[in-house]
Design an enzyme around this catalytic site. Sequence first.
Site, mmCIF file in Angstrom:
data_model
loop_
_atom_site.group_PDB
_atom_site.id
_atom_site.type_symbol
_atom_site.label_atom_id
_atom_site.label_comp_id
_atom_site.label_asym_id
_atom_site.label_seq_id
_atom_site.Cartn_x
_atom_site.Cartn_y
_atom_site.Cartn_z
ATOM 1 N N SER A 117 -17.144 37.700 4.754
ATOM 2 C CA SER A 117 -16.792 39.048 4.322
ATOM 3 C C SER A 117 -16.987 40.054 5.449
ATOM 4 O O SER A 117 -16.569 41.201 5.301
ATOM 5 C CB SER A 117 -17.587 39.462 3.090
ATOM 6 O OG SER A 117 -18.794 38.798 3.011
ATOM 7 N N HIS A 138 -10.366 35.712 2.601
ATOM 8 C CA HIS A 138 -11.504 36.373 1.954
ATOM 9 C C HIS A 138 -11.276 36.511 0.444
ATOM 10 O O HIS A 138 -10.559 37.400 -0.005
ATOM 11 C CB HIS A 138 -11.733 37.747 2.619
ATOM 12 C CG HIS A 138 -12.912 38.474 2.086
ATOM 13 N ND1 HIS A 138 -12.980 39.853 2.004
ATOM 14 C CD2 HIS A 138 -14.096 38.024 1.604
ATOM 15 C CE1 HIS A 138 -14.140 40.196 1.488
ATOM 16 N NE2 HIS A 138 -14.833 39.111 1.235
ATOM 17 N N GLU A 150 -7.870 38.456 0.778
ATOM 18 C CA GLU A 150 -7.447 39.048 2.051
ATOM 19 C C GLU A 150 -7.230 37.914 3.058
ATOM 20 O O GLU A 150 -8.085 37.036 3.183
ATOM 21 C CB GLU A 150 -8.523 40.010 2.575
ATOM 22 C CG GLU A 150 -8.708 41.233 1.696
ATOM 23 C CD GLU A 150 -9.832 42.167 2.168
ATOM 24 O OE1 GLU A 150 -9.680 43.385 2.048
ATOM 25 O OE2 GLU A 150 -10.869 41.664 2.656
ATOM 26 N N ASN A 188 -13.693 46.114 1.912
ATOM 27 C CA ASN A 188 -15.073 46.483 2.243
ATOM 28 C C ASN A 188 -15.143 47.653 3.221
ATOM 29 O O ASN A 188 -16.210 48.214 3.448
ATOM 30 C CB ASN A 188 -15.832 45.282 2.805
ATOM 31 C CG ASN A 188 -16.317 44.387 1.678
ATOM 32 O OD1 ASN A 188 -16.484 44.839 0.554
ATOM 33 N ND2 ASN A 188 -16.511 43.118 1.978
HETATM 34 N N1 LIG Z 1 -21.167 36.200 -2.755
HETATM 35 C C1 LIG Z 1 -20.183 37.082 -2.619
HETATM 36 O O1 LIG Z 1 -20.030 38.035 -3.389
HETATM 37 C C2 LIG Z 1 -19.191 36.882 -1.496
HETATM 38 C C3 LIG Z 1 -17.920 37.460 -1.610
HETATM 39 C C4 LIG Z 1 -16.977 37.231 -0.595
HETATM 40 C C5 LIG Z 1 -17.333 36.483 0.508
HETATM 41 N N2 LIG Z 1 -18.587 35.954 0.605
HETATM 42 C C6 LIG Z 1 -18.902 35.120 1.785
HETATM 43 O O2 LIG Z 1 -18.783 33.749 1.410
HETATM 44 C C7 LIG Z 1 -19.730 32.965 2.141
HETATM 45 C C8 LIG Z 1 -20.625 32.201 1.175
HETATM 46 O O3 LIG Z 1 -21.272 33.116 0.339
HETATM 47 P P1 LIG Z 1 -22.009 32.645 -1.009
HETATM 48 O O4 LIG Z 1 -22.390 33.865 -1.725
HETATM 49 O O5 LIG Z 1 -21.199 31.604 -1.690
HETATM 50 O O6 LIG Z 1 -23.313 31.955 -0.388
HETATM 51 P P2 LIG Z 1 -24.346 30.980 -1.096
HETATM 52 O O7 LIG Z 1 -25.650 31.225 -0.432
HETATM 53 O O8 LIG Z 1 -24.241 31.072 -2.582
HETATM 54 O O9 LIG Z 1 -23.836 29.508 -0.672
HETATM 55 C C9 LIG Z 1 -23.827 29.022 0.633
HETATM 56 C C10 LIG Z 1 -23.882 27.498 0.573
HETATM 57 O O10 LIG Z 1 -23.645 26.991 1.879
HETATM 58 C C11 LIG Z 1 -24.486 25.878 2.081
HETATM 59 N N3 LIG Z 1 -24.637 25.683 3.535
HETATM 60 C C12 LIG Z 1 -25.286 26.476 4.414
HETATM 61 N N4 LIG Z 1 -25.113 26.016 5.658
HETATM 62 C C13 LIG Z 1 -24.339 24.897 5.566
HETATM 63 C C14 LIG Z 1 -23.809 23.979 6.511
HETATM 64 N N5 LIG Z 1 -24.022 24.133 7.805
HETATM 65 N N6 LIG Z 1 -23.043 22.958 6.060
HETATM 66 C C15 LIG Z 1 -22.805 22.803 4.735
HETATM 67 N N7 LIG Z 1 -23.275 23.663 3.794
HETATM 68 C C16 LIG Z 1 -24.039 24.678 4.197
HETATM 69 C C17 LIG Z 1 -25.786 26.225 1.364
HETATM 70 O O11 LIG Z 1 -26.519 25.075 1.051
HETATM 71 C C18 LIG Z 1 -25.227 26.950 0.115
HETATM 72 O O12 LIG Z 1 -25.033 26.035 -0.938
HETATM 73 C C19 LIG Z 1 -20.459 33.935 3.070
HETATM 74 O O13 LIG Z 1 -19.816 33.956 4.305
HETATM 75 C C20 LIG Z 1 -20.290 35.262 2.351
HETATM 76 O O14 LIG Z 1 -20.375 36.372 3.210
HETATM 77 C C21 LIG Z 1 -19.517 36.125 -0.380
#
Ligand SMILES: NC(=O)c1ccc[n+]([C@@H]2O[C@H](COP(=O)([O-])OP(=O)(O)OC[C@H]3O[C@@H](n4cnc5c(N)ncnc54)[C@H](O)[C@@H]3O)[C@@H](O)[C@H]2O)c1
Length: 385
Positions: A117, A138, A150, A188
């Site tokens: 994001s 995104h 996006e 954002n």
């Molecule tokens: N949560 C939101 O509202 C949101 C919205 C849009 C984008 N994002 C983006 O999406 C991405 C994930 O966010 P999220 O909220 O799902 O995070 P999260 O913490 O819920 O999940 C991340 C997952 O990635 C796994 N992980 C970490 N490093 C790893 C690796 N090297 N190999 C394999 N797995 C690995 C972790 O074990 C975890 O299960 C981020 O980049 C975040 O900025 C989040």
Amino acid sequence: MDTIGILGAGAMGSGIAQVAAAAGHEVVVCDNLTIALSKAGKGIQASLKTGVEKGKITDSDAYSLFSRIRFTDHMSEFRNCSIIIEAILEDIEQKQIAFKSMEAIVDERTILASNTSSLSISAMGAQLKHPERILGVHFFNPAPIMRLVEIIPGLQTNPEVVERGKKLIDGWGKTTVVAKDTPGFIVNRVARPYYGEALRIFDEGIADEATIDWAMRDLCGFRMGPFELMDFIGHDINYAVTEVVFSNFFYDPRYKPSFTQKRLVDAHFFGRKSGRGFYDYREGAVKPEPNRDEALGREVASRILAMLINEAADTLYLRVASRDDIDLAMTQGVNYPKGLLAWADEIGIEKVVEKLDSLYVEYLEDRYRCSPLLRKMVRENKTFY
Ligand SMILES: NC(=O)c1ccc[n+]([C@@H]2O[C@H](COP(=O)([O-])OP(=O)(O)OC[C@H]3O[C@@H](n4cnc5c(N)ncnc54)[C@H](O)[C@@H]3O)[C@@H](O)[C@H]2O)c1
């Protein structure tokens, strides 16, 4: 049909996996934590169960959807994927390492996509042998419900990769918009003043949180006021995004975070999820009543709206996205009642410029500088539509 890879089985990864499987794809979900994989499986099943109960999907369709998703902790299973969407933690180094490992597994045509994001897509591509295949996709949270995606090409991305990625995700029933690789992409970035200007008005004591929320909801048609929304998102998350956007914009005062919000984070008053934020969510707490003074409400609303329109105009002016994509992103991504550029036409661009200029004269802060595009449009007597 293409096989889709998802790296990271958290909130976003599992949601995107569900969306891709619903579109009929075989999906491989990989996470380095087996507990995250089982949690994701349970989460998707629970979401499907709700869908069945609400009559949105049949029992047998839910069963076959889930059976198309394979969970693994071995990246090598990404071998036959035509696209891999990375959704691991928001850390550029971790993401670069992951992309390099994935590139060694897949063939040359596989699109390597990130759900980041806030991080630079171009920086993610920099370490690859074939950086022309990097792409930002995104999704918004929760991915199965939110329609907007996006699409962000990096500097190195081949236009064919953008087309292929966009077409694929359009086919999943999503609305895609294309944004330049700049901080906050469209949503954002453009949404920042909804929080930032509301906090400023609050800090100055012009109106309290309940009054500002009432003005934006009842007088402007937003689904939630800024303070309710920040409490809902969580101040830890919302403040972190603001900080990242602020530093990524080389500390442009337009995006300056608020001490008030920082203190809420310091106190662990994260909002709804922690029981306290701007409002008190503990049992028995009474929500404060707004001051329903219409003149005050209109003053508050016109100030926040002018700042939002200014940001949308600059996003167009700096060619981050097209007029239609900016308006589409804000209406579908964050449910704004109207596209901000269409709203500017409705209010009158001259009025918006006057509002911004009056703020600038009052405060002499760069934060209130009017977008050159708005000024030019007034000069040339033009409208956005
Ligand atoms: N949560 C939101 O509202 C949101 C919205 C849009 C984008 N994002 C983006 O999406 C991405 C994930 O966010 P999220 O909220 O799902 O995070 P999260 O913490 O819920 O999940 C991340 C997952 O990635 C796994 N992980 C970490 N490093 C790893 C690796 N090297 N190999 C394999 N797995 C690995 C972790 O074990 C975890 O299960 C981020 O980049 C975040 O900025 C989040």
